[in-house]
Structures are given as C-alpha cells and as structure tokens.
Design an enzyme around this catalytic site. Structure first.
Site, PDB file in Angstrom:
ATOM      1  N   SER A 285     -43.647 -20.415 -68.816  1.00 28.20           N
ATOM      2  CA  SER A 285     -44.923 -20.301 -69.527  1.00 28.20           C
ATOM      3  C   SER A 285     -44.857 -20.929 -70.921  1.00 28.20           C
ATOM      4  CB  SER A 285     -45.331 -18.828 -69.570  1.00 28.20           C
ATOM      5  OG  SER A 285     -46.666 -18.674 -69.968  1.00 28.20           O
ATOM      6  N   ASP A 296     -42.468 -34.585 -74.883  1.00 28.69           N
ATOM      7  CA  ASP A 296     -43.501 -35.625 -74.906  1.00 28.69           C
ATOM      8  C   ASP A 296     -43.553 -36.346 -76.252  1.00 28.69           C
ATOM      9  OD1 ASP A 296     -44.154 -35.079 -72.302  1.00 28.69           O
ATOM     10  OD2 ASP A 296     -45.858 -33.794 -72.779  1.00 28.69           O
ATOM     11  N   LYS A 310     -44.222 -21.986 -64.427  1.00 27.79           N
ATOM     12  CA  LYS A 310     -45.451 -21.179 -64.571  1.00 27.79           C
ATOM     13  C   LYS A 310     -46.381 -21.894 -65.556  1.00 27.79           C
ATOM     14  CE  LYS A 310     -47.317 -16.784 -66.239  1.00 27.79           C
ATOM     15  NZ  LYS A 310     -48.177 -17.362 -67.273  1.00 27.79           N
TER      16      LYS A 310
END
Length: 513
Positions: A285, A296, A310
């Site tokens: 999560s 990124d 998740k």
C-alpha cells in the site's frame, strides 16, 4: 537429571497435551457472543468484495485506531491469556505500569476495579473483555489485584494515561562503515492521527529523524519499509516530498471518475544525498507508493524483493451515521472499511497485483514462494492510466547500471547471500512436500535430518564485521532516562548489527557517492 520416558509414557503425555489444547480451544469458542458470531458472518460477506473490505465491531475499530495512531489510553501493560489467567508479558516504558515500579512481566491479574468500586474477577475471562476493563480515560483510576511470581497477592492502584507504543513509530540509527556514516530510518507503519486525538504523524516524525541525521553529517540515508503494511495516504505524499522538489507523487481514481493527482507542493528538500529504500514481499500500500515514487523520479535505489501488490484505497464508514430515531438504541453498530479507489504510479501503472519490482533484488527466504495480493481471494484487477508530467532527479543522476553490476559482483562472492538463497529454495521444497511419514521410526529420522539441515541456514549470532550501529547523539539522553528503553535499544542495536541486508545497502550507498 532428565528422566528417559518409555513410548507409552510419551504417548500418554502427548494425548494429555492434545486434550488440554482441545479443551482450551472449545472453552474460547464457548465464550463467543452472538454479536461476535455476527461479526464473523458480516466479514465473510464483505470480504467477497475484495480482500481489504471488512466490518469492524466497535471494539475492533478502537483496536484499529490504536494500531494506526500508535497510542491509547490505559496503563501500559501488554497482556496474554493463558490457562484461564490474564498474564502481563511486557511493560511499556514510561507508562503508569512502569512508573509504579511494582508490575513486572509474569505477574497475573486476578481482579480489576474502577476506583473504589467493587473489583471484577477476570480469571477465565476473555482477554478482550479484561482489556476493556483495564483501559480507560486518562486521569481515571484502575485498581489491579495482582498475583506475583512468588504467589504473593497485592492491590496496585494506577492512574491511566496516554500510552505511546514507541515501536510503532519511526526510529533512526547511525550506520558506520569505514570512515563513512549513513543514516538508517526504520518505519514499521504509515501511522497518522485519524481520530484527531493528538497522536503523531509518520511524515512529521521521519522529517525529525532526517534532521537528527543531518546533524550527524551522514553521507546517505536508508529508509527501511520492510514488513510495512501501509497506512496514511496523506502522509506518504508528505514523506516523499522530503526527498524531492515539488511534483506529483501518486494518482488516485474512483470507479467511473477521472484520476486526480496528489502532489508535493513544497519545494524544500530535507535530504538531497544518496537514498536507498528497502522493501520486501510484506511492504504494501503506502510503502509501495513511496517506493514507486522514488523509483519513478530516479531519486533513489529500491532494494529487496518485489512488494505485496496492494494498490487500493479504503474508506471507513461509521454505521451509526446511517441510523437515527428509534434505531439509536442499537448504537454503536460498528464501522465498515470499503475499497473505494485505486492508486496509480505517476508513470500510469498500477501497483495492484504487480507491486514494485526493486532496482536491485536481494533475495530472502520467501523469494521462491508465491505471496502477495495475487494470492488473496477476490483481488481487484491490474490496469493502467495515462502518466503525468514530472521531472526526474538529476542532482546528481544515479548510474544505475554501474551500481547494479557492483552489487551483483559482491553478492556473487557473499557466502551469506548464497546461504539465504539456498534457504529460500529449501523452504519452497518443504512447502511443496505435503507428505508426512506415519511410521514413527522413519518420521523421527526425517525430523532429525530436517533439524540438522536447518542448522546450515542459521545466520551468525555476531555483529557483521565492517559495520557499526550506534545511536544519534540527539537520542542518547532520551534512551538513558529509562532502564527499559536502554534494554530495548541494546536489543535493536544487536539485531541491526547482524542484518546482512542492512550491511549490503551501506555498500550500495557507498557506490552511489
């Protein structure tokens, strides 16, 4: 001094233990109330929507809030139910239990009284029910009738207070390797003050830990998110902003709606040096959002094993808000946690099911076992949406290939990681092997062989040479103000100094300079 028992004696002992375990199980089952059975039924229904939608009875919701905030109002004793007795297993440092100087691990609680009222006998009481009697508002009195390990019985009055579960919160240490100093931050949960009760925020706490480490002039920082199951979405956005200039962190999308972007709007960077984020298959999560954002942006290097997968967002609905009038007598009805959104990386991909694949894979004992969201019943599907504009980190840019090659060369020569890989393969083999030999002699031979085999996979019980783990100067006074904190800190230093993964990320930080 050990009596060697015959086979009939061993069998009789085994039967007694099984009978006792079975009786205890049925005793616990007989204590279940109608409401508790109803909760199990409701959860069976709600879980069909997805693995993270669930029903909370009022008591379970209170426990969830404690887990997410890291604090509660009570006396600061951790308890366990065994053989019908409520036993103290540990004392929270600085709590009313610790300040009393009387309560110790091993003490048995016989009765619980509220101030001057008649105490309630808690022998054979369910642990949850006893805990509800012991917890209470800050400033109120609870009187515990205690049986000590020497069989003496005494009444201990305690004034309840706010209990801080420190091991829930962010902590930092200094990793020394040769002449280099690196900062290590352990974050077990993305905790937040969901109940507005004045508890702490993990983003603010990590910021404070970074400030401590900056004063120590560390040359890099490790953010350890291993086994971190997630938590506050708001806090992970703020935390990511501590390491980058302003920009998008994550995209969130409801069913049928357009995605909206959660971004860091603060251009300040609390730490601009080399960064490593540690993850494993239990990182989920919010941990995956943090790791994905750093990956990124090319802000740091993600190290470990692929994460849980998740990629969904839940909202808690208080059922009391949906009834009124004559139904008020039914309150409290509890709460329902329902999946209402999915989150996506800023590059457009979802972490749902796929998780985050680290830049550098360091295998652990679960590397060959299927784990994660994809193994759950009724998981939501993976998908992707368009990416958003963002500028990658370039001050300085990370030479990923060079660092990966250096790490691969080190791990190839490292006997510890070779052993850990062998252990992972053995664990997979044992999981796949579902046959048990029912002939006692052969069973014993196999058990002995397995036991000897496991010894090959034991890590050394000594600190790893070449790395020293110490406390930041800012933490020293706080730790030494409480003997329990001193003991726990020694335990943490011992655990961290033996961790081969932490040692290896210090090498990676060295390559990043």
């Amino acid at each position: 001094s050990v009596k060697i028992k015959t086979m009939p004696e061993l069998q009789a002992d085994a039967q007694k233990k099984i009978e006792k375990n079975t009786e205890d199980w049925f005793k616990r089952l007989s204590k279940q109330t109608r409401n508790e059975r109803l909760c199990s039924f409701l959860n069976s229904v709600v879980n069909v929507f997805d693995p993270h939608s669930e029903f909370f009875a009022p008591r379970e919701k209170a426990n969830y809030d404690i887990m997410m905030s890291g604090q509660l109002e009570g006396i600061g004793s951790q308890l366990q139910e065994k053989d019908g007795f409520i036993k103290i297993t540990s004392i929270v440092p600085g709590s009313p239990s610790a300040r009393s100087g009387i309560l110790k691990a091993g003490d048995i609680i016989l009765k619980v009284g509220q101030g001057d009222k008649e105490p309630v006998d808690v022998v054979d009481m369910k642990l949850d029910d006893a805990v509800q009697l012991i917890r209470g508002k800050k400033g109120t009195e609870v009187r515990l009738t205690i049986k000590k390990v020497d069989n003496s019985i005494l009444v201990v009055p305690l004034i309840r207070d706010v209990i801080v579960l420190e091991e829930t919160y962010a902590q930092s240490w200094i990793l020394q390797q040769s002449s280099n100093k690196y900062g290590y931050i352990r974050l077990p949960l993305f905790y937040a003050d969901f109940t507005k009760s004045g508890s702490r925020s993990c983003a603010e706490d990590v910021k404070k830990e970074i400030e401590k480490l900056n004063k120590e002039n560390v040359k890099g920082i490790v953010l350890d998110l291993r086994d971190n199951g997630g938590g506050s979405l708001r806090d992970v956005v703020e935390m990511a902003g501590l390491f980058i200039k302003k920009g998008p962190i994550v995209q969130v999308k409801s069913r049928g709606g357009s995605p909206y972007i959660l971004e860091d709007t603060d251009a300040d960077v609390q730490f601009s040096g080399p960064l490593v984020v540690m993850v494993n298959s239990a990182s989920a999560s919010a941990s995956e959002i943090m790791a994905a954002a750093m990956q990124d942006y090319k802000r740091g290097i993600i190290v470990g094993t692929p994460t849980y997968g998740k990629g969904t967002v839940q909202r808690i609905f208080n059922m009391d808000d949906y009834v009124n009038g004559a139904s008020d007598s039914l309150k409290p009805l509890g709460s329902v946690k329902i999946t209402v959104q999915k989150f996506y990386r800023i590059n457009g991909g979802a972490t749902q099911l796929k998780g985050v694949t680290p830049d550098i894979i360091l295998k652990d004992q679960y590397s060959y076992i299927d784990l994660g969201e994809k193994e759950s019943d009724y998981p939501m599907a993976w998908d992707e949406i368009p990416s958003v504009k963002y500028e990658t980190w370039s001050t300085p840019a990370i030479n990923y290939q060079k660092i990966k090659d250096a790490e691969a060369s080190r791990v190839k020569k490292n006997d510890t990681f070779k052993m850990l890989d062998d252990k992972a393969k053995e664990l997979k083999h044992e999981q796949d092997n579902t046959l048990v030999n029912l002939k006692l002699d052969k069973f014993r031979v196999e058990q002995k062989k397995n036991k000897e085999n496991l010894k090959k996979f034991e890590l050394p019980d000594q600190p790893i040479q070449g790395m020293n783990v110490i406390n930041a100067a800012a933490d020293t006074a706080y730790i030494h103000a409480d003997t329990t904190r001193i003991t726990r800190n020694k335990d943490w230093l011992k655990v961290l100094s033996k961790d081969p993964y932490i040692f290896e990320v210090t090498n990676i930080l060295g390559d990043m300079q």
